[in-house]
Design a protein around this motif. Sequence first.
Motif, short mmCIF file in Angstrom:
data_model
loop_
_atom_site.label_atom_id
_atom_site.label_comp_id
_atom_site.label_asym_id
_atom_site.label_seq_id
_atom_site.Cartn_x
_atom_site.Cartn_y
_atom_site.Cartn_z
N GLY A 96 0.83 -1.19 0.00
CA GLY A 96 0.00 0.00 0.00
C GLY A 96 0.86 1.24 0.00
N HIS A 97 0.22 2.38 -0.11
CA HIS A 97 0.92 3.66 -0.06
C HIS A 97 0.61 4.31 1.28
CE1 HIS A 97 2.98 7.14 -1.73
NE2 HIS A 97 2.03 7.89 -1.19
N THR A 98 1.65 4.63 2.02
CA THR A 98 1.46 5.14 3.38
C THR A 98 0.87 6.54 3.38
OG1 THR A 98 3.75 5.93 3.41
CG2 THR A 98 3.35 3.75 4.28
N ALA A 99 -0.01 6.77 4.34
CA ALA A 99 -0.67 8.07 4.44
C ALA A 99 0.28 9.16 4.92
CB ALA A 99 -1.88 7.97 5.39
N ASN A 100 1.24 8.78 5.77
CA ASN A 100 2.18 9.75 6.33
C ASN A 100 3.59 9.16 6.31
OD1 ASN A 100 3.54 11.72 7.72
ND2 ASN A 100 2.03 11.92 9.36
N PRO A 101 4.25 9.14 5.15
CA PRO A 101 5.57 8.51 5.05
C PRO A 101 6.62 9.14 5.95
CG PRO A 101 5.05 9.75 3.06
CD PRO A 101 3.80 9.67 3.85
N GLU A 102 6.52 10.46 6.19
CA GLU A 102 7.50 11.11 7.06
C GLU A 102 7.42 10.57 8.48
OE1 GLU A 102 5.35 12.73 5.12
OE2 GLU A 102 6.67 13.56 3.56
N GLN A 103 6.20 10.39 8.99
CA GLN A 103 6.03 9.87 10.33
C GLN A 103 6.50 8.41 10.42
OE1 GLN A 103 4.87 11.63 13.21
NE2 GLN A 103 5.86 9.81 14.04
N LEU A 104 6.20 7.64 9.40
CA LEU A 104 6.61 6.24 9.39
C LEU A 104 8.14 6.14 9.37
CD1 LEU A 104 5.57 3.36 9.39
CD2 LEU A 104 5.52 3.43 6.89
N GLU A 130 4.63 -1.70 17.00
CA GLU A 130 3.18 -1.46 17.05
C GLU A 130 2.83 -0.13 16.39
OE1 GLU A 130 -0.49 -1.01 20.27
OE2 GLU A 130 1.53 -1.47 20.97
N LEU A 131 3.63 0.90 16.67
CA LEU A 131 3.38 2.21 16.06
C LEU A 131 3.50 2.13 14.54
CD1 LEU A 131 5.27 4.57 18.53
CD2 LEU A 131 2.80 4.47 18.16
N ILE A 132 4.47 1.37 14.07
CA ILE A 132 4.66 1.20 12.63
C ILE A 132 3.43 0.58 11.99
CG2 ILE A 132 5.93 -0.14 10.89
CD1 ILE A 132 8.47 0.38 12.60
N PHE A 133 2.90 -0.48 12.63
CA PHE A 133 1.74 -1.15 12.05
C PHE A 133 0.47 -0.33 12.21
CE2 PHE A 133 4.40 -4.91 11.77
CZ PHE A 133 3.97 -5.44 10.57
N ARG A 134 0.40 0.46 13.25
CA ARG A 134 -0.75 1.37 13.37
C ARG A 134 -0.72 2.41 12.25
NH1 ARG A 134 -3.85 1.24 17.94
NH2 ARG A 134 -3.12 -0.14 19.62
N GLU A 135 0.49 2.83 11.87
CA GLU A 135 0.62 3.79 10.78
C GLU A 135 0.26 3.13 9.46
OE1 GLU A 135 0.81 7.47 9.66
OE2 GLU A 135 1.46 6.99 11.70
N LEU A 136 0.65 1.86 9.29
CA LEU A 136 0.32 1.15 8.06
C LEU A 136 -1.20 0.98 7.92
CD1 LEU A 136 3.00 -1.69 7.84
CD2 LEU A 136 3.00 0.54 6.73
N ALA A 137 -1.89 0.90 9.04
CA ALA A 137 -3.34 0.73 9.00
C ALA A 137 -4.04 1.94 8.37
CB ALA A 137 -3.88 0.50 10.41
#
Length: 261
Positions: A96-104, A130-137
């Motif tokens: 997928g394409h991340t919504a916030n790549p800078e934060q990830l 966990e934060l990484i996967f929450r961002e991927l969600a």
Amino acid sequence: MNDFNAVPLNGGRFISRGKGRHEVRTIESSELIFCIKGSLTMFEEEKLFELHPGDYLLLRKGRKHGGVRDYPPGLTFYWLHFITEEELPENLPSSGHTANPEQLAIYFQSFLAEQDAVEVDKKILSLLLELIFRELAKTTQPLSPEKRCPQLVRQAEELIKLHFPEELSLAAAAGKLHCNPEYLGRIFQHHTGETFTAKVNRTRVEHAAKLLQNTNSSIKEILNECGFNDPAYFRRIFFRRYGSTPTAFRKFHRTGHKNTV
């Protein structure tokens, strides 16, 4: 904790020098890849994935995966291996394409910093995972090529394809495309993973290689046809790309004796 009880193993940041490709393998851990520069083409079983800046790829354990093409120069991505007590949810998209790549990217950087600490805190690593996967969600579907690559970059690539035998500097290309050279250079490298000049030289030297294999033109004639004015510079660029001199390259490809790997 992670909804699917993921345990982090290790991670890293990969920067390509234009050599090799991701090995083909089947491993007993899952792998997450997050692309931040350039493009990466991978497969998992029968599926093909092409990653661009901001895209991620989740490779599940026990499934054969690997690279399809050699790494382009400048390609940069984060990778992270982890294990789970159960299969990852099937509704978790493989890419997928991340919504916030800078934060990830910040989360990945923090993970690597903690991983390299003198005393590693595994709880912190788990929380960062966990934060990484929450961002991927929060991700969306991968961007279409049209949205991913601005029209200006596509026009610049077409310009190179048509005019590489000519004097073609970044400033000259910017003039033809009616834009600022610095801006063109920046977005071109961001979306292609290589500089404008590197792309011009690669196009020229690849055309030279075809001429060496398929024509009887002299090296001097090929130099002129491909847009190289300096023979020494041509030989240096050619050797960097093919690992041999133009003369040795021609001789090798004319003999018919080739090794394969």
